[in-house]
Design an enzyme around this catalytic site. Structure first.
Site, PDB file in Angstrom:
ATOM      1  N   SER A 106       0.826  -1.214   0.000  1.00 14.51           N
ATOM      2  CA  SER A 106       0.000   0.000   0.000  1.00 14.51           C
ATOM      3  C   SER A 106       0.860   1.264   0.000  1.00 14.51           C
ATOM      4  O   SER A 106       1.915   1.304   0.635  1.00 14.51           O
ATOM      5  CB  SER A 106      -0.875  -0.014   1.258  1.00 14.51           C
ATOM      6  OG  SER A 106      -1.465   1.245   1.481  1.00 14.51           O
ATOM      7  N   THR A 156      -5.822   3.031  -7.045  1.00 14.71           N
ATOM      8  CA  THR A 156      -7.108   2.982  -6.345  1.00 14.71           C
ATOM      9  C   THR A 156      -7.913   4.208  -6.731  1.00 14.71           C
ATOM     10  O   THR A 156      -7.452   5.339  -6.578  1.00 14.71           O
ATOM     11  CB  THR A 156      -6.884   2.948  -4.821  1.00 14.71           C
ATOM     12  OG1 THR A 156      -6.133   1.779  -4.512  1.00 14.71           O
ATOM     13  CG2 THR A 156      -8.201   2.903  -4.065  1.00 14.71           C
ATOM     14  N   LYS A 232      -8.319  -0.235  -9.724  1.00 20.26           N
ATOM     15  CA  LYS A 232      -9.000  -0.814  -8.559  1.00 20.26           C
ATOM     16  C   LYS A 232     -10.081   0.136  -8.053  1.00 20.26           C
ATOM     17  O   LYS A 232      -9.863   1.346  -7.996  1.00 20.26           O
ATOM     18  CB  LYS A 232      -7.975  -1.057  -7.447  1.00 20.26           C
ATOM     19  CG  LYS A 232      -8.547  -1.521  -6.124  1.00 20.26           C
ATOM     20  CD  LYS A 232      -7.417  -1.933  -5.172  1.00 20.26           C
ATOM     21  CE  LYS A 232      -7.934  -2.416  -3.839  1.00 20.26           C
ATOM     22  NZ  LYS A 232      -8.307  -1.312  -2.947  1.00 20.26           N
TER      23      LYS A 232
END
Ligand code: GLV
Length: 371
Positions: A106, A156, A232
């Protein structure tokens, strides 16, 4: 008692973690409808098992973006692993490597992406990216991921602002002293102090680029090349198609574990729509568009449903954190072993010697009896 389900791991983790850390990991947004919906949705499908199939040597081997993996159960990016265990992301990536799976590091890790890579050299890993208003900084993150040997960038797209996690607001969630968002230290001398809720929400509000949109996606894909870009946070078929048209190599169906928009559809339902829109990849992802999914997958049997619905691979987030809190690297290994053992047993009982057979009319919507 030995944990034998992911819920058991969560119960142990809850005892070991500070209430603030447990709440941060567990929470969903607002009233948490989507958090619960995600999990329940997998049970709304039935596994139409076949009998008298040779399942004496089941294989869970799969391939994602050209990388061979021993299992289709992969590790989703989650923030702050050192909140769960002092070994943090290093422990997670080592456990992933031992299990023959893939770890997605992450942006919000408490270990720098270089140190994560060095903890398990040669192991497959992807880097999850948040696009910052500071585009130069965003490009530097991509360059660092390339230099450190990551195999893909996962952007993301469901977090232009942070969803409201009520417990974090009540707790005034903040990283304890000594823990850092190590990938971001160069932009951290920003004042995250405040008394209006969560520190992470303040970070996202001040640094994430809420203007990042379709017209920027192609440039991002170009900046990531030769690494493939995975998009994502997709919850609709038309967005999935659009992402492919703008340079995405694979689609990741996700609603951020129910932590962003409450009342978003379950990821199981979104997966069906997305697979319908982009077509099914072949077994092991050898043809067509690869589609991944996360959200509420708490067992290998849930994973089998997702694979049957057309996912190339599934990602788990919270279960990994529960394992990390339970026992560091060994705890994450135990969680991965548990999920994989459940998947293998479900495949055997369903008459699936491999993942290709799981995609062949195994899963159907469960119709509840009406009286
Ligand atoms: C971070 O991505 C979070 O959901 O808290």
């Amino acid at each position: 008692m030995r944990p034998v389900t992911i819920d058991d791991f969560e119960a142990v983790a809850r005892e070991r973690l500070s209430p603030m850390a447990y709440d941060y990991y567990r929470s969903g947004a607002d009233e948490e409808h989507t958090l619960h919906r995600n999990r329940e949705a997998w049970t709304e499908y039935a596994l139409h098992y076949r009998v008298l199939v040779d399942v004496s040597a089941p294989s869970t081997a799969t391939r994602v973006l050209g990388t061979d993996l021993a299992t289709p159960i992969l590790i989703a990016p989650t923030a702050y692993h050192k909140l769960a265990h002092p070994d943090g992301e290093r422990a997670t990536t080592r456990a992933a490597a031992a299990a023959g799976t893939l770890y997605v590091a992450s942006t919000l890790a408490t270990t720098s992406l270089e140190h994560v890579a060095a903890a398990a050299p040669g192991a497959p890993k992807w880097f999850q990216l948040y696009v910052h208003k500071d585009r130069e900084f965003t490009l530097r993150l991509i360059a660092r991921a390339k230099a450190a040997g990551y195999g893909a960038v996962v952007v993301t797209c469901d977090t232009p602002v942070l969803g409201r996690r009520c417990a974090d607001v009540r707790n005034g969630f903040a990283l304890p002293d000594g823990l850092l968002m190590e990938n971001l230290v160069e932009v951290i001398p920003l004042d995250l102090q405040g008394d209006d809720g969560s520190e992470l929400a303040r970070y996202v509000a001040s640094r994430h680029d809420a203007a990042f949109s379709w017209s920027d996606l192609r440039d991002l894909a170009d900046a990531c090349a030769p690494l493939p870009l995975v998009v994502k946070g997709i919850a609709r078929g038309d967005d999935a198609r659009r992402a492919l048209d703008h340079g995405a190599r694979a689609i990741w169906v996700s609603n951020h574990g129910g932590r962003q928009l409450d009342l978003a559809p379950s990821t199981a339902d979104a997966l069906v729509e997305v697979v319908d829109a982009v077509g099914r990849a072949g077994a092991g992802g050898d043809a067509g568009t690869e589609v991944y999914v996360d959200g509420g997958i708490r067992s290998g049997t849930h994973a089998l449903v997702a694979l049957g619905l057309g996912a190339t691979a599934v990602f788990v987030g919270r279960p990994i954190l529960w394992g990390l809190a339970e026992g560091g690297e060994a705890g994450v290994k135990r969680v991965l072993e548990l999920l994989n053992a459940e998947l293998v047993r479900a495949m055997q009982l369903a008459g699936c010697p491999d993942l290709a057979s799981a995609r062949d009319d195994l899963v159907r919507r469960h119709r509840r009896a009406t009286r």
